[in-house]
Design an enzyme around this catalytic site. Structure first.
Site, PDB file in Angstrom:
ATOM      1  N   THR A 272      -8.804  -5.707   3.566  1.00  0.00           N
ATOM      2  CA  THR A 272      -8.689  -4.813   2.419  1.00  0.00           C
ATOM      3  C   THR A 272      -9.680  -5.321   1.383  1.00  0.00           C
ATOM      4  O   THR A 272      -9.588  -6.469   0.945  1.00  0.00           O
ATOM      5  CB  THR A 272      -7.265  -4.824   1.833  1.00  0.00           C
TER       6      THR A 272
ATOM      7  N   LYS B  10      -4.151  -1.985  10.119  1.00  0.00           N
ATOM      8  CA  LYS B  10      -4.406  -2.000   8.680  1.00  0.00           C
ATOM      9  C   LYS B  10      -4.568  -3.403   8.102  1.00  0.00           C
ATOM     10  O   LYS B  10      -5.052  -3.551   6.979  1.00  0.00           O
ATOM     11  CB  LYS B  10      -3.231  -1.328   7.951  1.00  0.00           C
TER      12      LYS B  10
ATOM     13  N   ASP C 105       0.847  -1.189   0.000  1.00  0.00           N
ATOM     14  CA  ASP C 105       0.000   0.000   0.000  1.00  0.00           C
ATOM     15  C   ASP C 105       0.881   1.236   0.000  1.00  0.00           C
ATOM     16  O   ASP C 105       1.850   1.327   0.774  1.00  0.00           O
ATOM     17  CB  ASP C 105      -0.907   0.000   1.232  1.00  0.00           C
TER      18      ASP C 105
ATOM     19  N   GLU D 181     -10.370   3.944   3.484  1.00  0.00           N
ATOM     20  CA  GLU D 181      -9.424   4.626   2.614  1.00  0.00           C
ATOM     21  C   GLU D 181      -9.802   4.301   1.182  1.00  0.00           C
ATOM     22  O   GLU D 181      -9.685   3.139   0.747  1.00  0.00           O
ATOM     23  CB  GLU D 181      -7.982   4.219   2.900  1.00  0.00           C
TER      24      GLU D 181
ATOM     25  N   GLU E 125     -10.009  12.516   7.362  1.00  0.00           N
ATOM     26  CA  GLU E 125      -9.956  13.841   6.769  1.00  0.00           C
ATOM     27  C   GLU E 125     -11.333  14.506   6.704  1.00  0.00           C
ATOM     28  O   GLU E 125     -11.462  15.700   6.987  1.00  0.00           O
ATOM     29  CB  GLU E 125      -9.384  13.753   5.349  1.00  0.00           C
TER      30      GLU E 125
ATOM     31  N   GLN F  90      -3.881   1.979  15.030  1.00  0.00           N
ATOM     32  CA  GLN F  90      -2.743   2.430  14.232  1.00  0.00           C
ATOM     33  C   GLN F  90      -1.927   3.498  14.951  1.00  0.00           C
ATOM     34  O   GLN F  90      -0.691   3.463  14.938  1.00  0.00           O
ATOM     35  CB  GLN F  90      -3.256   2.965  12.887  1.00  0.00           C
TER      36      GLN F  90
ATOM     37  N   ARG G 131      -7.978   3.541  13.136  1.00  0.00           N
ATOM     38  CA  ARG G 131      -7.089   4.671  13.416  1.00  0.00           C
ATOM     39  C   ARG G 131      -6.549   4.657  14.844  1.00  0.00           C
ATOM     40  O   ARG G 131      -5.417   5.092  15.091  1.00  0.00           O
ATOM     41  CB  ARG G 131      -7.837   5.985  13.164  1.00  0.00           C
TER      42      ARG G 131
ATOM     43  N   ASP H  97      -8.999   0.231   1.727  1.00  0.00           N
ATOM     44  CA  ASP H  97      -8.064  -0.278   2.734  1.00  0.00           C
ATOM     45  C   ASP H  97      -8.552   0.191   4.111  1.00  0.00           C
ATOM     46  O   ASP H  97      -8.178   1.254   4.584  1.00  0.00           O
ATOM     47  CB  ASP H  97      -6.654   0.229   2.450  1.00  0.00           C
TER      48      ASP H  97
ATOM     49  N   HIS I 222      -3.876  14.192   0.534  1.00  0.00           N
ATOM     50  CA  HIS I 222      -4.086  13.335   1.706  1.00  0.00           C
ATOM     51  C   HIS I 222      -2.922  13.456   2.682  1.00  0.00           C
ATOM     52  O   HIS I 222      -3.127  13.621   3.894  1.00  0.00           O
ATOM     53  CB  HIS I 222      -4.243  11.888   1.247  1.00  0.00           C
TER      54      HIS I 222
ATOM     55  N   GLU J  19      -9.185   3.955  -2.440  1.00  0.00           N
ATOM     56  CA  GLU J  19      -7.953   3.788  -3.199  1.00  0.00           C
ATOM     57  C   GLU J  19      -8.230   3.116  -4.541  1.00  0.00           C
ATOM     58  O   GLU J  19      -9.335   2.644  -4.813  1.00  0.00           O
ATOM     59  CB  GLU J  19      -6.940   2.934  -2.418  1.00  0.00           C
TER      60      GLU J  19
END
Length: 412
Positions: A257, A253, A125, A199, A360, A240, A237, A233, A132, A201
Site C-alpha cells: 500500500t 491486497k 481499508d 486503487e 472499472e 483476490q 485481482r 492500495d 465504485h 484512495e
C-alpha cells in the site's frame, strides 16, 4: 496541477498560485543530501524546512517535539499542539523578520530523500464510494437486482490490512505471486498475478489515541485525526477473486500500500470541506451526521500511468465520510493508536473517466485503455502509476496533496 519552478536559492520566493504555499505546509520526514539522519520537515513551495532546527533557532517550546526521525511523537501530542505548531510555522515562513534566522534550514526538495513519515500502527481499508461499489457489483454480479450488498447503505464496509507493507511514494512494488483460478480452470495454479491493479484512495492518519472500550463519536473526529494523504492500495485481482470468499481480501491486497511522503493537516483543508451526497437510508444514531459539520472533502485526484492521465476521480462524491468511518471503526470498543491509518476505499465518480481502478476503467479487462505506451487492461512490469491531487484553499488558492508514485517490478 501545473509545474512550478521556484528559484532554488530563495525558499521564500514561492510563485503565486503554488499549491504548496504557506496556506498548505504539509509535514514529512526527510534526510538532507549526504546524510542518513532523518528529521521532520515541512514543505514550502519546492523546498523543505527542517522544522526542529527552525523551532530551536527561534526558541519555540515545540522544538523538542519536532526533533525526532518520525512524525509519531508530534501526532501523539494532540490537537492543541498541532494547531500551535501550524500557527507558528505559518508565522515563521511569512513574517519577514524570521527569514534570516530560518533560511539556513531550508533544503531544495530535489536534494533530499523522503521517508515514510510516521510509524504505521494499524491499517484499515474501507469501501466508501457508491459509484465504485455499484461498478464492482455490476461487473461481478451482473444479474443481481441491486449491485450493492444489503448492508452497504447502513454501514461503512471495511477490512483490516497489513501495516508492515505500507510504503512511501517512490518505493517499487514487486508483482505479487499467489494462487489464482479462473472460473473455467479445473484447479488453481501458483504464480505471479496477471491482473495487477490500482486503487486511488485517500488515507487518514490518526494522531491522538483512544481508550479500549470507548467509541469515538462523530464530533470527536478532528480531535483524533491529524491529517490525510493520497494512498494507492495495490490489488491483485486474480488472487483476490480466488481467495476472498468467505472472509474477504488477504494476499491479493496485503503485498503493498503506497502513501504520500507528505501528510496534509486537516486545518489546511477547511476551505475544501463539503457536504457528502444525500443519504438514501436512515442511519443509526452513531453514524447520523445530519447535524454535524460537513464531513466530505472536495479533493480532485488525477491518476496517471507512465505519465499519461487516465482518470480524474472526485473525492467529493464519497458516500461515507472519514468521520463516519472512524466512528464505525471504534463503535465496538476498538481502540485507536497513534499512527493508525485508514483508507477511504477506491474513489470513483459517476462518469467513466472518473473511475479509480483499472478494474472499472477497463470493465474487468473487456475495454483496454489505449495509452501512448500501448494498450492496458491491467498493469505490466515497468508501468509507473502516479496519483496527484489538489483541493480548494482559502482565498482562491489550491492546496496540493503530495503525490504517490509506484513502479511495478517483476516478481519471482
Amino acid at each position: 496541477m501545473p509545474p512550478f519552478d521556484a528559484p532554488e536559492g530563495d525558499p521564500f520566493d514561492v510563485p503565486e498560485g503554488h499549491p504548496f504555499g504557506p496556506h498548505n505546509l504539509p509535514y514529512g520526514v526527510f534526510s538532507p543530501a549526504g546524510s542518513d539522519t532523518r528529521t521532520v520537515g515541512v514543505r514550502l513551495g519546492d523546498h523543505v524546512l527542517d522544522a526542529a532546527a527552525a523551532a530551536q533557532a527561534l526558541g519555540s517550546p515545540y522544538g523538542a517535539l519536532l526533533a525526532h526521525p518520525t512524525l509519531t511523537p508530534f501526532l501523539a501530542a494532540g490537537r492543541t499542539a498541532w494547531s500551535d505548531v501550524r500557527r507558528a510555522l505559518t508565522a515563521w515562513v511569512t513574517v519577514p523578520s524570521h527569514r534570516e534566522t530560518i533560511a539556513p534550514f531550508f533544503h531544495p526538495l530535489p536534494s533530499v530523500t523522503l521517508h515514510l513519515p510516521f510509524e504505521v500502527a494499524d491499517y484499515v481499508d474501507f469501501y466508501a464510494s457508491e459509484n465504485h461499489a455499484r461498478n464492482v457489483g455490476k461487473i461481478f454480479r451482473p444479474d443481481s437486482e441491486d449491485p450493492l450488498t444489503p448492508n452497504w447503505k447502513h454501514l461503512p464496509i471495511g477490512y483490516h490490512g497489513r501495516s508492515g507493507t505500507v510504503v512511501v511514494s517512490g518505493t517499487e512494488v514487486v508483482r505479487p505471486s499467489g494462487q489464482r483460478k479462473a472460473p473455467t480452470d479445473p484447479a488453481p495454479v501458483f504464480g505471479p498475478s496477471i491482473r495487477l491493479d490500482i486503487e486511488a484512495e485517500v488515507g487518514f492518519v490518526v494522531g491522538k489515541p483512544s481508550a479500549m472500550g470507548t467509541p469515538v463519536d462523530l464530533s470527536s473526529y478532528r480531535d483524533h485525526v491529524f491529517g490525510l494523504c493520497l494512498l494507492n492500495d495495490w490489488s491483485a485481482r486474480d488472487l483476490q477473486a480466488w481467495e476472498y470468499v468467505p472472509l474477504g481480501p488477504f494476499l491479493g491486497k496485503s503485498f503493498a500500500t503506497s502513501v504520500s511522503a507528505w501528510i496534509t493537516p486537516l486545518d489546511a483543508l477547511d476551505a475544501a470541506r463539503v457536504t457528502p451526497p444525500p443519504r438514501t437510508h436512515d442511519l443509526l444514531p452513531y453514524l447520523d451526521d445530519a447535524t454535524e459539520d460537513p464531513g466530505g472533502y472536495d479533493l480532485r485526484i488525477t491518476i496517471s500511468i507512465n505519465g499519461h492521465p487516465v482518470s480524474e476521480p472526485p473525492f467529493s462524491t464519497m458516500y461515507w465520510t472519514a468521520a463516519q468511518q472512524l466512528a464505525h471503526m471504534t463503535v465496538n470498543g476498538a481502540s485507536l493508536r497513534t499512527g493508525d491509518l485508514y483508507g477511504s476505499g477506491t474513489v470513483s465518480g459517476p462518469a467513466p473517466a472518473q473511475r479509480g481502478s483499472l478494474l472499472e476503467l477497463t470493465w474487468n479487462g473487456r475495454d483496454p485503455l489505449d495509452l501512448p505506451t500501448g494498450k492496458r487492461t491491467f498493469l505490466e512490469d515497468g508501468d509507473e502509476v502516479t496519483l496527484t491531487a489538489w483541493a480548494p484553499g482559502p482565498d482562491g488558492t489550491k492546496v496540493g496533496l503530495g503525490e504517490v508514485t509506484g513502479r511495478i517490478a517483476a516478481g519471482d
